[in-house]
Design a protein around this motif. Structure first.
Motif, short mmCIF file in Angstrom:
data_model
loop_
_atom_site.label_atom_id
_atom_site.label_comp_id
_atom_site.label_asym_id
_atom_site.label_seq_id
_atom_site.Cartn_x
_atom_site.Cartn_y
_atom_site.Cartn_z
N ARG A 1 12.14 54.10 -68.85
CA ARG A 1 11.41 53.79 -67.61
C ARG A 1 10.98 55.09 -66.92
NH1 ARG A 1 10.11 49.66 -64.20
NH2 ARG A 1 10.89 48.20 -65.75
N ALA A 2 11.81 56.10 -66.99
CA ALA A 2 11.42 57.38 -66.40
C ALA A 2 10.21 57.96 -67.12
CB ALA A 2 12.59 58.35 -66.45
N GLY A 3 10.20 57.85 -68.47
CA GLY A 3 9.05 58.32 -69.23
C GLY A 3 7.79 57.56 -68.89
N ALA A 4 7.91 56.25 -68.74
CA ALA A 4 6.74 55.44 -68.35
C ALA A 4 6.26 55.82 -66.96
CB ALA A 4 7.11 53.95 -68.41
N ARG A 5 7.17 56.07 -66.04
CA ARG A 5 6.77 56.44 -64.68
C ARG A 5 6.07 57.80 -64.65
NH1 ARG A 5 12.34 54.41 -61.78
NH2 ARG A 5 11.69 52.27 -61.33
N THR A 6 6.52 58.73 -65.49
CA THR A 6 5.89 60.05 -65.53
C THR A 6 4.41 59.91 -65.92
OG1 THR A 6 7.94 61.19 -66.07
CG2 THR A 6 5.89 62.29 -66.68
N ILE A 7 4.14 59.09 -66.93
CA ILE A 7 2.74 58.88 -67.33
C ILE A 7 2.00 58.11 -66.25
CG2 ILE A 7 1.21 57.81 -69.03
CD1 ILE A 7 3.43 58.21 -71.09
N GLY A 8 2.62 57.07 -65.72
CA GLY A 8 1.98 56.29 -64.67
C GLY A 8 1.63 57.11 -63.46
N ASP A 9 2.48 58.09 -63.14
CA ASP A 9 2.20 58.95 -61.98
C ASP A 9 0.98 59.82 -62.19
OD1 ASP A 9 4.37 57.91 -60.64
OD2 ASP A 9 5.71 59.58 -61.09
N SER A 10 0.61 60.06 -63.46
CA SER A 10 -0.57 60.89 -63.73
C SER A 10 -1.87 60.12 -63.56
CB SER A 10 -0.50 61.44 -65.16
OG SER A 10 -0.80 60.44 -66.14
N PHE A 11 -1.80 58.81 -63.53
CA PHE A 11 -3.02 58.00 -63.48
C PHE A 11 -3.75 58.12 -62.14
CE2 PHE A 11 -1.44 54.78 -66.91
CZ PHE A 11 -1.60 55.76 -67.88
N PRO A 12 -3.07 57.94 -61.00
CA PRO A 12 -3.81 58.03 -59.73
C PRO A 12 -4.47 59.39 -59.53
CG PRO A 12 -1.66 57.01 -59.37
CD PRO A 12 -1.66 57.55 -60.77
N ALA A 13 -3.79 60.46 -59.98
CA ALA A 13 -4.36 61.80 -59.82
C ALA A 13 -5.65 61.96 -60.63
CB ALA A 13 -3.34 62.85 -60.23
N ALA A 14 -5.75 61.24 -61.75
CA ALA A 14 -6.95 61.35 -62.58
C ALA A 14 -8.15 60.68 -61.93
CB ALA A 14 -6.68 60.74 -63.96
N GLY A 15 -7.90 59.68 -61.09
CA GLY A 15 -8.98 59.12 -60.28
C GLY A 15 -9.52 57.79 -60.70
N GLY A 16 -9.33 57.37 -61.96
CA GLY A 16 -9.79 56.06 -62.39
C GLY A 16 -11.29 55.86 -62.22
N ALA A 17 -11.65 54.67 -61.77
CA ALA A 17 -13.07 54.31 -61.65
C ALA A 17 -13.80 55.20 -60.66
CB ALA A 17 -13.19 52.84 -61.24
N GLU A 18 -13.15 55.58 -59.58
CA GLU A 18 -13.82 56.42 -58.59
C GLU A 18 -14.15 57.80 -59.17
OE1 GLU A 18 -14.76 55.00 -55.92
OE2 GLU A 18 -13.56 53.18 -56.18
N ALA A 19 -13.26 58.35 -59.97
CA ALA A 19 -13.54 59.63 -60.62
C ALA A 19 -14.68 59.48 -61.62
CB ALA A 19 -12.30 60.16 -61.32
N ALA A 20 -14.69 58.36 -62.35
CA ALA A 20 -15.79 58.11 -63.29
C ALA A 20 -17.12 58.09 -62.57
CB ALA A 20 -15.54 56.80 -64.02
N VAL A 21 -17.17 57.44 -61.41
CA VAL A 21 -18.41 57.37 -60.63
C VAL A 21 -18.86 58.77 -60.20
CG1 VAL A 21 -19.38 56.62 -58.43
CG2 VAL A 21 -18.11 55.00 -59.86
N ALA A 22 -17.93 59.61 -59.78
CA ALA A 22 -18.30 60.96 -59.36
C ALA A 22 -18.96 61.72 -60.51
CB ALA A 22 -17.07 61.71 -58.87
N HIS A 23 -18.42 61.59 -61.72
CA HIS A 23 -19.02 62.25 -62.88
C HIS A 23 -20.39 61.65 -63.21
CE1 HIS A 23 -15.67 64.84 -63.97
NE2 HIS A 23 -14.84 63.83 -63.81
N LEU A 24 -20.51 60.35 -63.09
CA LEU A 24 -21.80 59.70 -63.37
C LEU A 24 -22.85 60.10 -62.34
CD1 LEU A 24 -20.40 56.19 -64.37
CD2 LEU A 24 -21.64 57.76 -65.88
#
Length: 380
Positions: free
Chosen positions: A349-372
């Motif tokens: 679970r700690a390993g999963a949380r470490t990866i999960g914590d990296s997701f919001p920083a990457a930006g998701g859809a909003e970051a994709a829009v900025a690049h587009l």
């Protein structure tokens, strides 16, 4: 305001990220249109969305594994779908006149039309299949893409020109999961982007016992023909654990006769809504379900079947976020040990949380829009 045309395939594991990006583009004030099968898209994008229909082709049942399964999907679905939809994508571009075209990495018709017209375009890479390409991948793809280029009126070129836009590749993962994989210069990692998906409120939430832990079991939508034995193995693996857990098994009606009371078999479940209530996920290693689990810090047991799934399973295991088990020949005892290990060992679970914590920083859809948006401005 810019105009964006999304060229997509009717595949469940591929549509979630485009839905999220399209919604974010619209929130930012841009105009969005779709190019794909209307019967598939309309329930997802709503009655007012602009769709340039392509029609569709039947996805054939398969029972292969490994490299032969990858060859099968290219030859029996991806390439025929590209040939079939190429004229429709041409019509959509002529009618809509997008500023930027967004193409699913395996909707080859979108990339080919963009190349033919010199149109700015972005590759949407919702899976890890091409990002983790192994030796010999070009040998499989090149003859098919050469013939498709000829049909599209394009001169010979490289495989990478079709699979990876030189303008922008949006990969819906992060380095925390992907590791040191070499990527094209135009590739940006924006993390998972979760679309709303089809509305579904038919799940029996009262069945959940808060005193027990909960496991979701799914092998995706393309495993028909090889999934029945796995369903039986999963039920046997968890049959005597009813005092400590409940499991939700996504399977067609009748696939699991007479399951025990602590194993709920359902054809559809609201997975995104369910994830915060889970303690483990057993899956085939599709990037969609893996991203959803990790975003919620849920560890996985991954039984990969084909395509990029073995690579994803290895990434999850290497990151300490889960355990890889075989799909073929998996015993009930082996699956039970894997499930109880990820439930009982907090390191997973700690390993999963470490990866999960990296997701919001990457930006998701909003970051994709900025690049587009940057791409749209650059090409004006």
């Amino acid at each position: 305001m810019s105009r964006f045309l999304l060229v997509v395939l009717p595949l469940a594991g591929h549509i979630n990220a485009p839905l999220a990006v399209a919604a974010a583009l619209q929130r930012a004030g841009h105009d969005v249109a779709w190019c794909g099968p209307e019967s598939y898209l309309r329930p997802l994008v709503g009655p007012d969305a602009q769709i340039h229909p392509t029609g569709s082709r039947y996805y054939p049942e398969q029972d292969g594994h490994g490299p032969e399964a990858l060859r099968f999907v290219w030859e029996s679905y991806l390439v025929p779908m590209a040939r079939f939809t190429l004229p429709a994508v041409e019509r959509a571009v002529a009618a809509y006149r997008p500023d930027v075209l967004l193409a699913d990495q395996h909707a080859f018709a979108g990339a080919l039309v963009a190349l033919r017209h010199g149109l700015p375009w972005a590759t949407l890479a919702p899976s890890a299949l091409e990002l983790t390409r192994g030796p010999g991948a070009d040998d499989l793809a090149r003859p098919h893409l050469d013939r498709l280029r000829e049909k599209a009126g394009l001169p010979p070129g490289t495989v990478a020109e079709v699979l990876f836009s030189p303008h922008l590749v949006l990969a819906f993962t992060t380095a925390a999961l992907l590791g040191p994989t070499p990527l094209p210069d135009s590739c940006v990692l924006v993390g998972p982007a979760f679309g709303r998906g089809p509305a579904y409120d038919g799940f029996d939430w009262e069945w959940f016992d808060p005193g027990r832990r909960h496991v979701l079991i799914t092998v995706g939508t393309l495993a028909e023909g090889v999934d029945r034995e796995f369903f039986g193995t999963a039920v046997r693996a968890l049959a005597d654990l009813g005092d400590r857990l409940q499991a939700v098994l996504i399977a067609p009606a009748g696939a699991v006769p007479d399951p025990p009371a602590h194993i709920l078999v359902a054809g559809r479940v609201p997975t995104l809504r369910m994830m915060p209530h889970l303690q483990a996920v057993v899956s085939h290693g599709g990037m969609g379900i893996v991203g959803e689990a990790l975003a919620n810090g849920v560890p996985l047991v991954v039984a990969p079947i084909r395509y990029d799934q073995p690579a994803v399973a290895d990434l999850v295991a290497a990151a300490g976020a889960g355990i890889r088990v075989p799909f073929i020949g998996l015993s009930a005892d082996e699956l039970r040990r894997a499930v109880t290990t990820v439930l009982d060992d907090p390191a997973y679970r700690a390993g999963a949380r470490t990866i999960g914590d990296s997701f919001p920083a990457a930006g998701g859809a909003e970051a994709a829009v900025a690049h587009l948006e940057t791409l749209a401005r650059k090409e004006r």
